[in-house]
Design an enzyme around this catalytic site. Structure first.
Site, PDB file in Angstrom:
ATOM      1  N   CYS A 206     -10.907  10.040  -0.504  1.00 34.81           N
ATOM      2  CA  CYS A 206      -9.785   9.131  -0.740  1.00 34.81           C
ATOM      3  C   CYS A 206      -9.895   7.893   0.155  1.00 34.81           C
ATOM      4  O   CYS A 206     -10.117   8.000   1.368  1.00 34.81           O
ATOM      5  CB  CYS A 206      -8.478   9.860  -0.461  1.00 34.81           C
ATOM      6  SG  CYS A 206      -6.998   8.835  -0.588  1.00 34.81           S
TER       7      CYS A 206
ATOM      8  N   ASP B 181       7.181  11.782   7.757  1.00 39.59           N
ATOM      9  CA  ASP B 181       5.950  12.528   7.461  1.00 39.59           C
ATOM     10  C   ASP B 181       4.990  12.712   8.627  1.00 39.59           C
ATOM     11  O   ASP B 181       3.874  13.185   8.429  1.00 39.59           O
ATOM     12  CB  ASP B 181       5.221  11.934   6.256  1.00 39.59           C
ATOM     13  CG  ASP B 181       4.621  10.568   6.535  1.00 39.59           C
ATOM     14  OD1 ASP B 181       4.713  10.094   7.669  1.00 39.59           O
ATOM     15  OD2 ASP B 181       4.050   9.973   5.598  1.00 39.59           O
TER      16      ASP B 181
END
Length: 390
Positions: free
Chosen positions: A223, A143
């Protein structure tokens, strides 16, 4: 012609079986195949995410928008995408640690070796064997590359993107690392997995900072994973209490998913949590200098954020602990070389000591403070401690 088509399908099937066998041998728990054009809705969703500023300071997402949303733009020669998943389930609910305020909570995925290193090496091994067997060319991605692994995994049938935007799998819940192999080989794609979230909103309700403006939508700026890892500046005051003792990432939305009842604990030693990172003491972490930080987190993804950001996070946890015995260590960090650490230390101290002690420290330190951000932290806490006017 029929024989040719049949032979071609047979070759594809054998190659697919070979890849699956090698993936299992390499420690992957699930594998599926999709086409590079299988995520047609991704470009618009990603563009909206960036246009709304919900990517925060992660500028590389905006910079790689086109390549990230369309695999064929990233690599025009790709014909098939193999998506592989590795279980990292913790076995126990990591949220239990939040009640132990003298301990620091590190996200489950970061309690051992950097999974990028573990997975990428194995992907390269499998990719090399694909080329040796079928020719062509391959590229592997974890990723850190501009690849949308989760939509691709959903399209390949490895699971579905839940309302928390992470992949959910019927056998492993929300605990899967993902990697992809792009190949010029033609492979039969798998069918996508339907969304099985139904009316459940457990992941949304579990978020301490309300980072989901709507189901399937994340605002990274709220977040805790973003705030403690990607965010390079001070953590906004409005989120500090909600962070609790989470010093690197957050597992709450993942851990809340009911599908985790089917998840199995990761069995591989390279993914199992290190004992010293399961519940490290906040007091011990506050004294880490750069060398000690690097030694403790050698090979860990935590090392990437650097000592200063890490100590910033630990100071927030210290502030939320309510443990006055940590005050001396927090006060010592008010003299740290890094403004980011000094500012967090000011806020932590203000939560752990009475007004007269805070005022005395301010009298000694504030006149010599040259950083505007740190001076701003002092103004915030002194204003909060000041008595209300009659």
């Amino acid at each position: 012609m029929r024989t040719s088509i049949s032979d071609d399908r047979n070759r594809r099937g054998k190659l697919r079986d070979f890849i699956a066998s090698e993936a299992r041998r390499a420690g992957f728990d699930a594998i599926a195949v999709t086409r590079p054009d299988s995520i047609p809705r991704a470009p618009a969703r990603l563009k909206e995410f960036v246009a709304n500023g919900q990517h925060g300071s992660m500028s590389w997402i905006a910079e790689t928008l086109e390549r990230r949303a369309k695999p064929s733009v990233l690599w025009p020669e790709v014909r098939s995408i193999v998506v592989l998943a590795m279980n990292y389930g913790p076995g126990l609910d990591p949220r239990a640690l939040q009640s132990r305020r003298d301990r620091a909570a590190i996200s489950v995925y970061a309690r051992n070796r950097d999974y990028h290193d573990v997975i990428k090496g194995r992907l390269k091994e499998i990719a090399g064997k694909i080329v040796a067997r079928a020719g062509g060319d391959v590229k592997v991605f974890v990723d850190t590359a501009p690849v949308m692994e989760k939509p691709l995994a959903e399209a390949a049938g490895l699971g579905w993107q839940g309302k928390h935007t992470n992949l959910v799998n019927r056998d492993f819940g929300s605990w899967l690392f993902l990697g992809t192999i792009f190949t010029t080989a033609e492979l039969e794609p798998d069918d996508p997995e339907p969304d099985r979230c139904g009316s459940c909103r457990a992941c949304l309700d579990a978020c301490p900072t309300s980072a989901f403006p709507a189901p399937y939508r994340l605002d990274a700026r709220r977040c805790i994973s973003y705030l403690t890892i990607e965010n390079k500046g001070p953590i906004p005051v409005e989120f500090r209490e909600a962070i609790g003792n989470r010093i690197y990432g957050c597992d709450d939305c993942l851990a809340a998913c009911p599908w985790n009842k089917f998840a199995k604990a990761a069995s591989e030693a390279k993914l199992a949590a290190r004992e010293d990172l399961k519940a490290p003491g906040i007091a011990d972490l506050l004294v880490l200098d750069d060398a000690a930080f690097r030694a403790l987190f050698s090979g860990s993804p935590v090392k990437r954020i650097g000592r200063d950001r890490f100590i910033r996070n630990v100071l927030i946890a210290a502030a939320n602990s309510g443990d006055a015995s940590l005050a001396a260590r927090c006060e010592a960090l008010i003299e740290d070389q890094a403004p980011l650490v000094r500012g967090a230390a000011v806020w932590a101290l203000s939560r752990l000591v009475p007004e007269d002690r805070l005022t005395a420290v301010a009298a000694r330190r504030l006149p010599d403070e040259t950083d505007a951000g740190v001076r701003g932290e002092w103004e915030i806490v002194l204003r909060r401690k000041a008595p209300e006017p009659a």
